[in-house]
Design an enzyme around this catalytic site. Structure first.
Site, PDB file in Angstrom:
ATOM      1  N   HIS A 124       0.807  -1.246   0.118  1.00 27.94           N
ATOM      2  CA  HIS A 124      -0.081  -0.122   0.049  1.00 27.94           C
ATOM      3  C   HIS A 124       0.750   1.411   0.008  1.00 27.94           C
ATOM      4  O   HIS A 124       0.351   2.242   0.585  1.00 27.94           O
ATOM      5  CB  HIS A 124      -0.842   0.004   1.115  1.00 27.94           C
ATOM      6  CG  HIS A 124      -2.066  -1.197   1.210  1.00 27.94           C
ATOM      7  ND1 HIS A 124      -2.770  -1.482   2.050  1.00 27.94           N
ATOM      8  CD2 HIS A 124      -2.294  -1.894   0.062  1.00 27.94           C
ATOM      9  CE1 HIS A 124      -3.551  -2.474   1.699  1.00 27.94           C
ATOM     10  NE2 HIS A 124      -3.219  -2.560   0.723  1.00 27.94           N
ATOM     11  N   CYS A 135       0.642  14.482 -12.269  1.00 30.22           N
ATOM     12  CA  CYS A 135       1.348  14.034 -13.405  1.00 30.22           C
ATOM     13  C   CYS A 135       2.619  12.997 -12.943  1.00 30.22           C
ATOM     14  O   CYS A 135       3.344  12.383 -13.816  1.00 30.22           O
ATOM     15  CB  CYS A 135       2.518  15.316 -13.882  1.00 30.22           C
ATOM     16  SG  CYS A 135       3.943  15.947 -12.653  1.00 30.22           S
ATOM     17  N   CYS A 158       3.558  20.666  -7.120  1.00 25.93           N
ATOM     18  CA  CYS A 158       4.561  19.894  -7.781  1.00 25.93           C
ATOM     19  C   CYS A 158       5.548  21.110  -8.569  1.00 25.93           C
ATOM     20  O   CYS A 158       4.977  21.704  -9.140  1.00 25.93           O
ATOM     21  CB  CYS A 158       3.795  18.745  -8.909  1.00 25.93           C
ATOM     22  SG  CYS A 158       4.861  18.193 -10.204  1.00 25.93           S
TER      23      CYS A 158
END
Ligand code: BV8
Ligand code: ZN
Length: 259
Positions: A124, A135, A158
């Site tokens: 997980h 992205c 990001c």
């Protein structure tokens, strides 16, 4: 049974471990409970008795309220950073000095690695393997983790596309990392012994691994204070805790020499 009381390995489990060369440990949240990490489903103390997984652990939740989800994961990252591996994690790492041991964990903490286990497969994901939700680029900038739980914190952006950075976990409705799951299936089918530690056996596809092992002729042993659906597919269930039972197993293996 508390972590302090020395456990006695049931004779039948002692025989199984003495004869096993290749061991796969299938661990869940109960593995880290005695380190102070809350489990998910234990009544009263489990995370899901306080929080609704659908509002925190799904891609839809993150799209709807990224600040709330991010704040909750920051709190869990803080908890992991303040916890230490327990005697059970350490015992699994010790076991690998005498046997071929792989760990397949549903846990998103790094306590197996910090205890010294080298072959750890995270089904997980891991909390701090941050990546962009848009992205998918990895995000490696240093993280500011508040020491107290906050209701809302905006996720970092990001560096590639400006999208919201997300924790490195697998949410409900998302696929598990394919290569990791394939390796887990292969280990479950080819080990001599599968030790299933501290999982409720409710979250699939990870919950199917003990049955896969049993179907391939592998001996399956559960360590869990409670009965679980996995108990029904195991040859033996040891009603003990990870930090009590695993050191006793490691002591027995050390005493019986190389496998
Ligand atoms: C997927 C996020 C394909 C990370 C988590 C209906 C039927 C079957 C399946 C489904 C269904 N409906 C939906 C599904 C699929 C779903 C699923 O299984 N749901 C269940 C709940 C019904 N699965 C998925 O979505 C998975 N992906 O299937 O992809 C797909 C995709 C799209 C469309 C179709 C198919 C993704 C699953 C990943 C979920 N991520 N959390 C995070 O925030 O951490 S789940 C969460 O549960 C954690 O990740 C955790 O690892 C996992 C498992 O929990 P456990 O580790 O077992 O912990 P738990 O608290 O439950 O139990 C603790 C145990 O320890 C107890 O037994 C207790 O007695 C014991 N214990 C306590 N103390 C100790 C101890 N034992 C030893 N020592 C102690 N001291
Ligand atoms: Zn991006």
């Amino acid at each position: 049974m508390s972590a302090d009381s020395p456990a006695t390995v049931p004779a039948v489990i002692g025989d199984v471990i003495a004869a096993a060369h290749r061991i796969v440990v299938l661990s869940g949240a109960g593995m880290s409970a005695e380190s102070g990490m809350p489990t998910f489903r234990d009544a009263g103390t489990g995370l899901w008795s306080q929080y609704d997984p659908m509002t925190l652990a799904t891609p839809e939740a993150f799209s709807h309220a990224p600040d709330v989800v991010w704040a909750w994961y920051l709190w869990r990252m803080h908890l992991v950073r303040t916890c230490q591996p327990n005697a059970g994690h350490v015992a699994i790492a010790e076991l690998a000095e005498h046997r071929e041991v792989s760990v397949v964990t549903q846990n998103v903490d790094d306590l197996h690695e910090r205890a010294g286990s080298r072959d750890v497969i995270h089904l997980h994901g891991t909390l701090e393997a941050l990546r962009c939700s848009a992205c998918d680029s990895p995000h490696r900038a240093p993280l500011q983790i508040p020491a107290e739980q906050r209701p809302s914190v905006d996720p970092p952006q990001c560096h590639q596309c400006g999208g919201a950075v997300r924790p490195g976990v697998v949410w409900f409705g998302e696929m598990l990392p394919t290569a990791s799951f394939m390796r887990a299936e292969q280990l479950a089918q080819t080990a001599d012994l599968a030790l299933v530690v501290g999982t409720s056996g409710l979250v699939f596809p990870a919950a199917g691994l003990p049955a896969l092992a049993r179907g391939a002729g592998v001996t399956v042993v559960e360590i869990n204070p409670q009965h679980t659906p996995v108990s029904d597919v195991c040859q033996h269930s040891w009603r003990s805790t990870a930090a009590a039972a695993l050191p006793a197993l490691a002591r027995l293996v050390r005493a019986s020499g190389a496998g």
